[in-house]
Design an enzyme around this catalytic site. Structure first.
Site, short mmCIF file in Angstrom:
data_model
loop_
_atom_site.label_atom_id
_atom_site.label_comp_id
_atom_site.label_asym_id
_atom_site.label_seq_id
_atom_site.Cartn_x
_atom_site.Cartn_y
_atom_site.Cartn_z
N CYS A 102 0.79 -1.24 0.00
CA CYS A 102 0.00 0.00 0.00
C CYS A 102 0.82 1.30 0.00
O CYS A 102 0.41 2.26 -0.66
CB CYS A 102 -1.07 0.00 1.08
SG CYS A 102 -0.47 -0.10 2.77
N ARG A 149 10.24 -9.27 4.91
CA ARG A 149 10.34 -8.76 6.29
C ARG A 149 11.40 -9.57 7.01
O ARG A 149 11.33 -10.80 7.01
CB ARG A 149 9.00 -8.94 7.03
CG ARG A 149 7.93 -8.06 6.43
CD ARG A 149 6.63 -8.10 7.20
NE ARG A 149 5.68 -7.25 6.49
CZ ARG A 149 4.46 -6.95 6.91
NH1 ARG A 149 4.04 -7.42 8.06
NH2 ARG A 149 3.67 -6.17 6.21
N GLU A 179 12.61 -11.45 9.68
CA GLU A 179 11.86 -12.02 10.81
C GLU A 179 12.74 -12.44 11.97
O GLU A 179 12.25 -12.66 13.06
CB GLU A 179 11.06 -13.24 10.34
CG GLU A 179 9.78 -12.88 9.60
CD GLU A 179 8.71 -12.28 10.51
OE1 GLU A 179 8.90 -12.27 11.74
OE2 GLU A 179 7.70 -11.79 9.97
N ARG A 226 5.42 -18.22 8.49
CA ARG A 226 6.13 -17.07 9.06
C ARG A 226 7.50 -17.01 8.42
O ARG A 226 8.40 -17.77 8.77
CB ARG A 226 6.23 -17.18 10.57
CG ARG A 226 6.57 -15.85 11.15
CD ARG A 226 6.42 -15.76 12.62
NE ARG A 226 6.73 -14.38 12.98
CZ ARG A 226 5.82 -13.47 13.23
NH1 ARG A 226 4.57 -13.78 13.20
NH2 ARG A 226 6.18 -12.23 13.52
N GLU A 228 -2.65 -7.19 -2.35
CA GLU A 228 -3.11 -6.14 -1.44
C GLU A 228 -4.09 -5.21 -2.13
O GLU A 228 -3.70 -4.38 -2.94
CB GLU A 228 -1.94 -5.33 -0.85
CG GLU A 228 -2.50 -4.31 0.14
CD GLU A 228 -1.50 -3.69 1.10
OE1 GLU A 228 -0.36 -4.17 1.20
OE2 GLU A 228 -1.89 -2.71 1.76
N ASP A 235 -8.37 -8.75 12.02
CA ASP A 235 -7.57 -9.92 11.64
C ASP A 235 -8.49 -11.10 11.39
O ASP A 235 -9.48 -11.28 12.11
CB ASP A 235 -6.60 -10.28 12.77
CG ASP A 235 -5.26 -9.58 12.63
OD1 ASP A 235 -5.08 -8.80 11.67
OD2 ASP A 235 -4.38 -9.81 13.50
N GLU A 273 -2.96 -15.70 11.93
CA GLU A 273 -3.55 -14.55 11.24
C GLU A 273 -3.26 -14.75 9.76
O GLU A 273 -2.12 -14.66 9.32
CB GLU A 273 -2.88 -13.25 11.73
CG GLU A 273 -3.44 -12.02 11.09
CD GLU A 273 -2.38 -10.98 10.75
OE1 GLU A 273 -1.47 -10.75 11.55
OE2 GLU A 273 -2.50 -10.41 9.64
N ASN A 330 -5.83 -9.78 6.76
CA ASN A 330 -6.36 -8.67 7.54
C ASN A 330 -7.12 -7.71 6.64
O ASN A 330 -7.09 -7.81 5.40
CB ASN A 330 -5.27 -7.97 8.36
CG ASN A 330 -4.25 -7.24 7.50
OD1 ASN A 330 -4.42 -7.08 6.29
ND2 ASN A 330 -3.17 -6.81 8.12
N CYS A 372 -6.93 -0.80 3.41
CA CYS A 372 -6.32 -1.86 2.62
C CYS A 372 -6.56 -3.20 3.30
O CYS A 372 -7.01 -3.26 4.45
CB CYS A 372 -4.82 -1.61 2.46
SG CYS A 372 -3.92 -1.70 4.02
N ARG A 408 -0.12 -17.71 3.69
CA ARG A 408 -0.94 -17.86 4.90
C ARG A 408 -2.26 -18.57 4.58
O ARG A 408 -2.71 -19.41 5.34
CB ARG A 408 -1.22 -16.48 5.51
CG ARG A 408 0.03 -15.79 6.04
CD ARG A 408 0.22 -16.11 7.50
NE ARG A 408 1.46 -15.59 8.02
CZ ARG A 408 1.56 -14.62 8.93
NH1 ARG A 408 0.47 -14.02 9.38
NH2 ARG A 408 2.73 -14.24 9.40
#
Ligand code: SER
Ligand code: ZN
Length: 496
Positions: free
Chosen positions: A298, A328, A330, A339, A347, A409, A427, A430, A455, A462
């Protein structure tokens, strides 16, 4: 709050001659700032420096120092042809109270901070006019308060409030799908940490998830695709607040200082001779990072609308991005395909009036419900949680306000993690309404309407992890709705 300083105005030449004038001037100056709680408590002349002591209880003393610049400059200029060349604070002390006593030491750049009970004493030295004018002081006070508040929040659980829960679905197995897929040769740990190589079997499931998201959620609601860059310039994350909170989660991108073959000759020579990566030469050849790899899509979508005015007929804007891959860092939290350091997400981003977005949120929830209930037949729930834009900007949320702006979530039970009641659910998606926050920082205007934005993150790994954790790897066990999108896994590669 009490602020006190010794500051100085550097004059174009010695001010000794103007002593009388200054003596006359001080009462007038004091009158002009007394209603603001400030007072000149002393002054002296030191060659071409006019040093001045200010104490204030309301206006910050440095603001008084800046304000007095002009009347002093005028008075000395007229009579003595002296000009003010420089304004600075030599010594500055601010004392203010906190709501709660700190639980540990607090330190910040540029200042010495001492706290006794709830009283803070912040001392600074040698501050330039630029420093004083740029609001650093107020931000430093805010930062001290924020750090103390954080010490009290630390260890508190993230905000979480159940909104809705699906019926229980029959339990098919309780294995970790990642482990099982590794055994079957559907997956391979990626070439660098937290990444995966998905062989055709898993890739086909993730593609089926993507198709479902597009055909069952986004297309029916009129979303259109945009394509963005994977690289996010750091000033975009300055605006969104990411750099205030998660700089340690970003994969940074460094550009080569030059692409000329001859400039890299020492590097290529070393590669040819040693057959190793000459890591020590990167310092010489790479620029400091000016961007990072996509963290969520976003921010660049907002950037694409920066300083634009949106025609009324385009509202609500409904776009989605599905090609930029998110990274990311982690560290300790990695697990399985759910994860990871690198993930694939669609998105959708929406911009419109508050009521348009509230209506769209209901319609999105309805389409998502259809997918998770009718096609994937998941056991899942929705929870009101800390808004992603607050957690990604390091802000604390305690469930304040009505449930209009914020994040929902979507969580799935992962049988391999334990029973429904005690295990952590995943999760897997979202959905947020951000309000005006990003609209304002990117200066996006509506032709007539006041705009809000929001967004939703559709994480393909996931979705896949939640689905397989509940429905097994055997297509025989898959719900009919999903089988219509993917009846059997592709043959893949057989390893000997
Ligand atoms: N931008 C949102 C997030 O980071 C949706 O992906 O969670
Ligand atoms: Zn987002």
């Amino acid at each position: 709050m009490k602020t006190e300083l010794w500051g100085s105005y550097k004059l174009s030449s010695s001010a000794e001659c103007a002593k009388k004038e200054i003596e006359k001037l001080v009462p007038d100056l004091n009158q002009s700032i007394s209603s603001l709680g400030a007072e000149i408590k002393g002054w002296k002349i030191d060659k071409n420096l006019l040093r001045i002591r200010i104490i204030s209880t309301r206006l910050r003393a440095h603001e008084a120092l800046l304000r007095l610049r002009s009347p002093i400059g005028k008075a000395l200029g007229k009579e003595y042809h002296l000009g003010i060349r420089e304004t600075r604070v030599d010594d500055y002390t601010l004392t203010f109270s906190l709501e709660k006593e700190p639980l540990g030491v607090v330190s910040i750049p540029f200042a010495n901070v001492q706290i006794k009970g709830k009283e803070v004493r912040m001392s600074l030295k040698q501050l330039s006019r630029e420093f004083l004018e740029k609001n650093y002081i107020d931000r430093m006070i805010k930062l001290v308060r924020e750090k103390v508040a954080k010490q009290h929040y630390k260890g508190k659980k993230e905000y979480w409030e159940l909104m809705w829960q699906s019926k229980q679905k029959s339990e098919r197995w309780n294995k970790d799908p990642t482990e099982e897929m590794l055994k079957l040769g559907w997956l391979k740990q990626g070439p660098t940490k937290g990444k995966w190589f998905f062989y055709p079997q898993v890739a086909s499931i993730m593609s089926a998830m993507e198709k479902i998201a597009l055909e069952e959620v986004l297309e029916p609601l009129g979303f259109e695709e945009v394509i963005e860059s994977h690289h996010v310039p750091l000033d975009i994350w300055l605006k969104t607040g990411h750099l205030k909170s998660i700089p340690g989660e970003i994969y940074y991108v460094s550009e080569p200082l030059t692409r000329k073959e001859q400039d890299w000759e020492d590097f290529t020579d070393m590669v040819k001779i040693t057959h190793k990566v000459p890591e020590e030469l990167f310092k010489k050849h790479l620029d400091t990072p000016k961007s990072g790899v996509c963290y969520a899509q976003c921010p660049i979508i907002y950037w694409s609308l920066q300083n634009r005015t949106i025609a009324e007929e385009s509202l609500p804007i409904r776009v989605f991005e599905k090609r930029a891959v998110s990274n990311r860092y982690e560290s300790g939290g990695r697990h399985g395909i759910e994860r990871v350091d690198e993930f694939h997400r669609i998105e959708p981003v929406y911009i419109g009036t508050k009521s348009q977005l509230l209506e769209l949120r209901e319609r999105l929830i309805e389409r998502y419900r259809h997918v998770f209930e009718d096609l994937l037949e998941l056991e899942w729930r929705r929870a009101w949680v800390t808004p992603f834009y607050m957690s990604q900007a390091g802000e604390v949320y305690e469930g304040e306000g009505e449930k209009v702006e914020g994040t929902i979530d979507f969580e799935a039970w992962m049988p391999y993690r334990g029973d429904r009641e005690n295990s952590e659910w995943l999760e897997f998606q979202n959905l947020s309404i951000v309000g005006e926050r990003y609209i304002k920082v990117f200066n996006i205007k509506g032709q007539k309407s006041r705009l809000w934005s929001g967004c939703s993150g559709i994480g393909l790994e996931r979705w896949t992890a939640a689905f397989l954790a509940q429905k097994t790897l055997d297509p025989e066990n898959w719900p009919e709705g999903f089988k219509e999108c993917l009846s059997k896994a592709p043959r893949g590669i057989k390893f000997l």
